[in-house]
Design a protein around this motif. Structure first.
Motif, PDB file in Angstrom:
ATOM      1  N   THR A   1       1.202   3.782   9.867  1.00 50.14           N
ATOM      2  CA  THR A   1       0.195   2.773  10.214  1.00 50.14           C
ATOM      3  C   THR A   1       0.521   1.447   9.523  1.00 50.14           C
ATOM      4  O   THR A   1       0.457   0.379  10.143  1.00 50.14           O
ATOM      5  N   ARG A   2       0.872   1.527   8.260  1.00 54.30           N
ATOM      6  CA  ARG A   2       1.275   0.322   7.530  1.00 54.30           C
ATOM      7  C   ARG A   2       2.440  -0.360   8.252  1.00 54.30           C
ATOM      8  O   ARG A   2       2.454  -1.572   8.462  1.00 54.30           O
TER       9      ARG A   2
ATOM     10  N   THR B   1       0.520   7.257   1.104  1.00 59.81           N
ATOM     11  CA  THR B   1      -0.460   8.315   0.838  1.00 59.81           C
ATOM     12  C   THR B   1      -0.114   9.575   1.640  1.00 59.81           C
ATOM     13  O   THR B   1      -0.116  10.673   1.114  1.00 59.81           O
TER      14      THR B   1
ATOM     15  N   ALA C   1      -6.216   6.423   8.086  1.00 57.11           N
ATOM     16  CA  ALA C   1      -5.252   5.412   7.648  1.00 57.11           C
ATOM     17  C   ALA C   1      -5.564   4.054   8.285  1.00 57.11           C
ATOM     18  O   ALA C   1      -5.530   3.016   7.616  1.00 57.11           O
TER      19      ALA C   1
ATOM     20  N   ASP D   1      -8.550   2.504   6.682  1.00 56.71           N
ATOM     21  CA  ASP D   1      -8.274   2.062   5.319  1.00 56.71           C
ATOM     22  C   ASP D   1      -7.432   0.792   5.288  1.00 56.71           C
ATOM     23  O   ASP D   1      -7.694  -0.132   4.520  1.00 56.71           O
ATOM     24  N   LEU D   2      -6.415   0.751   6.131  1.00 59.33           N
ATOM     25  CA  LEU D   2      -5.463  -0.366   6.051  1.00 59.33           C
ATOM     26  C   LEU D   2      -5.931  -1.600   6.830  1.00 59.33           C
ATOM     27  O   LEU D   2      -5.380  -2.677   6.678  1.00 59.33           O
TER      28      LEU D   2
ATOM     29  N   PHE E   1      -0.384   6.998   6.723  1.00 54.31           N
ATOM     30  CA  PHE E   1      -0.441   5.697   6.055  1.00 54.31           C
ATOM     31  C   PHE E   1       0.886   4.952   6.206  1.00 54.31           C
ATOM     32  O   PHE E   1       0.920   3.757   6.465  1.00 54.31           O
TER      33      PHE E   1
ATOM     34  N   GLN F   1       0.839  -1.205   0.000  1.00 58.40           N
ATOM     35  CA  GLN F   1       0.000   0.000   0.000  1.00 58.40           C
ATOM     36  C   GLN F   1       0.876   1.258   0.000  1.00 58.40           C
ATOM     37  O   GLN F   1       1.942   1.280   0.589  1.00 58.40           O
TER      38      GLN F   1
END
Lengths: 251, 318, 94
Positions: A98-99, A91, A161, A164-165, A95, A88
């Protein structure tokens, strides 16, 4: 034991740090502060170091003149088996972090078990890597708290984030046929068993960060079987550019 | 302070430097010394962080994992060098944010070489070999400069820099020994980076405005032209060794001078790039400014969090 | 808003048995971040086994203008140094 299963198993581990390192590498020189930039690059370097150890081992198993680079650069998209989470995009820094966090917590739990693998090579790699990942986990968790409990804007971005993730987390605990074969041999880690502790750790940090834990039960999967998001093709186009444009050369 | 007293202090100050004593941040110093150092150190710091961009451009495309980690580590080192230098500059009473602001608004300069694009992988080799090679020649004498924090930062920088040039030369050597396509790529990169590298030493001595003062304060030990000559003499045999040709028809060994004579530098191009009209000036600045602006909410949040934690702790203590 | 991260001074012990030495400074929003940043910035090449960080504003520095009164009086206290005392040559180590 099938040689192919062990080979696939190693790739399934190593493609994660490879692709995550690639994503972090994009950020080098563009971080929110000089210090953060240096820190994220350190993580990327750790991840590529781990990738190389796994691929060098995989190359030996494969034989036929395989090298860490032929494995890293010369597969088709369907042959990469990293989880969707790590591909991912950056962004924004919410993001990115968090990723990182969602992967780090898993990565640590995974390596803890891989240290006990009957395969001495994998166990040795895990033993070295876990020290690095222990730091990654601390770093990303600290940032989750800072940004989750920072300003209104940072909270909003972080929640966005996380929401989304979140859909890419469940896949971490799926297994492929090769995974199952390796688990049966005492070589592989049974990731299914890590799921509960994973979510309890994640939830604890998110709560500390005053972020809401997403309730969605809809998850995405496919990476472990080589079915990726649309981002993957672009990652590979960049990563493979030199090897594809100038085949069979030494760099 | 009366004018006489200041003159007296200045004389003592210059005498200390002449005796090779170091000046530390809290020591009295002439305002011009402070300003010159802020300008030079920050310019140097800016060069390091803008310099991350052309090389960073190839991190995701590095042709092997070994090259990728080496490049990542190198670009990261440059961030570190920028950080050491900004810190040295901050001891003179100017904040990093002010320095960034000067960079972002175009008030501060950085090394013009980074306004050239990196269009092939060989450019990464050429930068390491030539640009870092030139930088080392410029930097080594600074390990001994008069301002303590700058000298200390430079010692650290120079220690770390030595792998950079070797990394670059190894890339060039591998290409030069590779397929005809690779060799051509290496030669093309040398052709494009050679002259800008020579320009890195700055205008000729006749044109250089700062040299005399900088010599006195040990910001410089040799003149621009002397350093440039040193670079040429050092680099020509390195190119020959790997079978690459320096793109200069006038280049030849001068037995009397025991040095290479070389052709004229295109100073119009130099000034064009310095004045902001090089191929990548705009892109480099945009990248720096947007990294800074996109990072603002992150930096603010971290401060807000730290404040909350402090408040929380002091409440707990009560 | 745009508040700047404060400056921190970094001290690193390069190996056990040696003292912490001032390595440089950096910016960080809080102490944990300062430690993490110090680790990433100043020990990338295996330079340390222990790190101290302290916010720069907490350091009180002596003023160089007072150097004469602070440090010069120590210059003539030669009796604090072993070479001040005469002992017979036969005694090799003391």
């Amino acid at each position: 034991m099938e040689k192919k299963d062990l080979y696939n198993y190693i790739l399934g581990i190593a493609d994660n740090p490879l692709i995550l390192g690639q994503r972090l590498g994009e950020l080098c020189g563009h971080g929110p502060s000089l210090e953060t930039d240096i820190a994220c690059t350190n993580i990327a370097l750790d991840l590529f170091g781990q990738t190389r150890s796994y691929f060098q081992y995989a190359a030996k198993i494969k034989g036929e003149n395989a090298t860490e680079d032929s494995i890293a650069f010369l597969r088709t998209e369907r042959e990469y088996t990293n989880v969707l989470l790590v591909e991912q995009p950056n962004t924004d820094f919410a993001f990115t972090i968090t990723r990182q966090f969602l992967f780090d917590v898993y990565h640590y739990l995974f390596l803890e078990q891989l240290q006990k693998s009957k395969d001495v090579n994998l166990s040795a790699i895990a033993h070295k890597a876990i020290k690095e990942v222990s730091y990654h986990q601390r770093f990303s968790s600290d940032w989750i708290k800072r940004l989750g409990d920072g300003t209104d804007e940072s909270k909003k971005r972080m929640q966005n984030a996380v929401n989304d993730l979140w859909r890419y987390t469940d896949e971490l605990f799926h297994t492929t046929e090769s995974d199952e074969a390796m688990i049966a041999e005492g070589i592989g880690v049974d990731v299914k068993k890590l799921k509960n502790i994973y979510y309890s750790r994640i939830n604890k940090i998110l709560e500390d960060a005053r972020l809401e834990i997403p309730e969605s039960k809809w998850f995405q999967k496919g990476g472990k079987h080589g079915l990726h998001t649309e981002y993957m093709g672009y990652i590979l186009s960049e990563m493979q550019y030199m090897q594809r444009t100038y085949p069979n050369m030494t760099w | 302070m009366s004018e006489d007293q200041i003159k007296n202090l200045e004389a003592q100050f210059e005498a200390r430097i002449a005796r090779d004593e170091k000046i530390e941040p809290k020591d009295w110093m002439p305002e011009k010394y402070r300003q010159t150092h802020i300008r030079q150190i920050s310019q140097h710091a800016h060069s390091e962080i803008v310099g991350m961009l052309p090389e960073g451009n190839w991190i995701t495309r590095a042709p092997s994992l070994r090259r990728k980690v080496a490049l990542l580590a190198k670009v990261q080192d440059e961030a570190g060098h920028g950080l050491y230098l900004y810190s040295a500059c901050e001891t003179l009473g100017v904040s990093r944010e002010e320095l960034y602001d000067q960079l972002h608004t175009g008030k501060a300069k950085y090394s013009s070489i980074f306004n050239y694009p990196t269009i092939t992988w060989a450019d990464i080799g050429a930068i390491g070999w030539l640009v870092d090679g030139a930088a080392i020649i410029n930097q080594v004498p600074l390990c001994n400069t008069s301002f303590g924090p700058y000298a200390r930062a430079m010692i650290r920088v120079c220690k770390e820099e030595s792998f950079h040039q070797r990394q670059g030369y190894e890339i060039m050597m591998t290409l030069a020994n590779g397929t005809p396509e690779q060799k051509e790529m290496a030669q093309d990169a040398l052709n494009r980076w050679w002259w800008p590298s020579l320009m890195m030493f700055g205008p000729t001595d006749a044109e250089s405005v700062h040299t005399a003062q900088s010599m006195k304060w040990k910001l410089k030990r040799k003149t621009n032209d002397e350093l440039r000559q040193q670079f040429v003499d050092q680099t020509v045999p390195q190119a020959e060794l790997i079978g690459l040709t320096i793109p200069d028809d006038d280049l030849k060994w001068n037995d009397k001078r025991k040095s290479y004579d070389f052709g004229p530098i295109d100073w119009d191009e130099f000034w064009q790039v310095v004045k902001g009209h090089g191929p990548m000036n705009k892109e480099r600045m945009n990248a720096r400014v947007s990294a800074w602006e996109n990072g603002e909410w992150v930096r603010d949040a971290a401060v807000a969090y730290a404040d909350k934690q402090k408040e929380y702790k002091s409440k707990q203590a009560v | 808003m745009s508040k700047d991260w404060p400056l921190w001074e970094v001290f690193v012990r390069s190996k056990n048995g040696l003292e912490h030495r001032h390595f440089g400074s950096l910016h960080a929003a809080d102490a944990e971040m300062a430690l993490e940043n110090a680790r990433d910035v100043y020990t990338r090449r295996n330079e340390g086994v222990s790190i101290w960080v302290v916010e720069s504003k907490h350091i009180t520095a002596s003023n160089p203008e007072h150097n004469a009164e602070l440090f010069e009086p120590a210059q003539d206290k030669v009796y604090r140094h072993p070479t001040f005392y005469d002992i017979p040559d036969e005694i090799k180590h003391m």
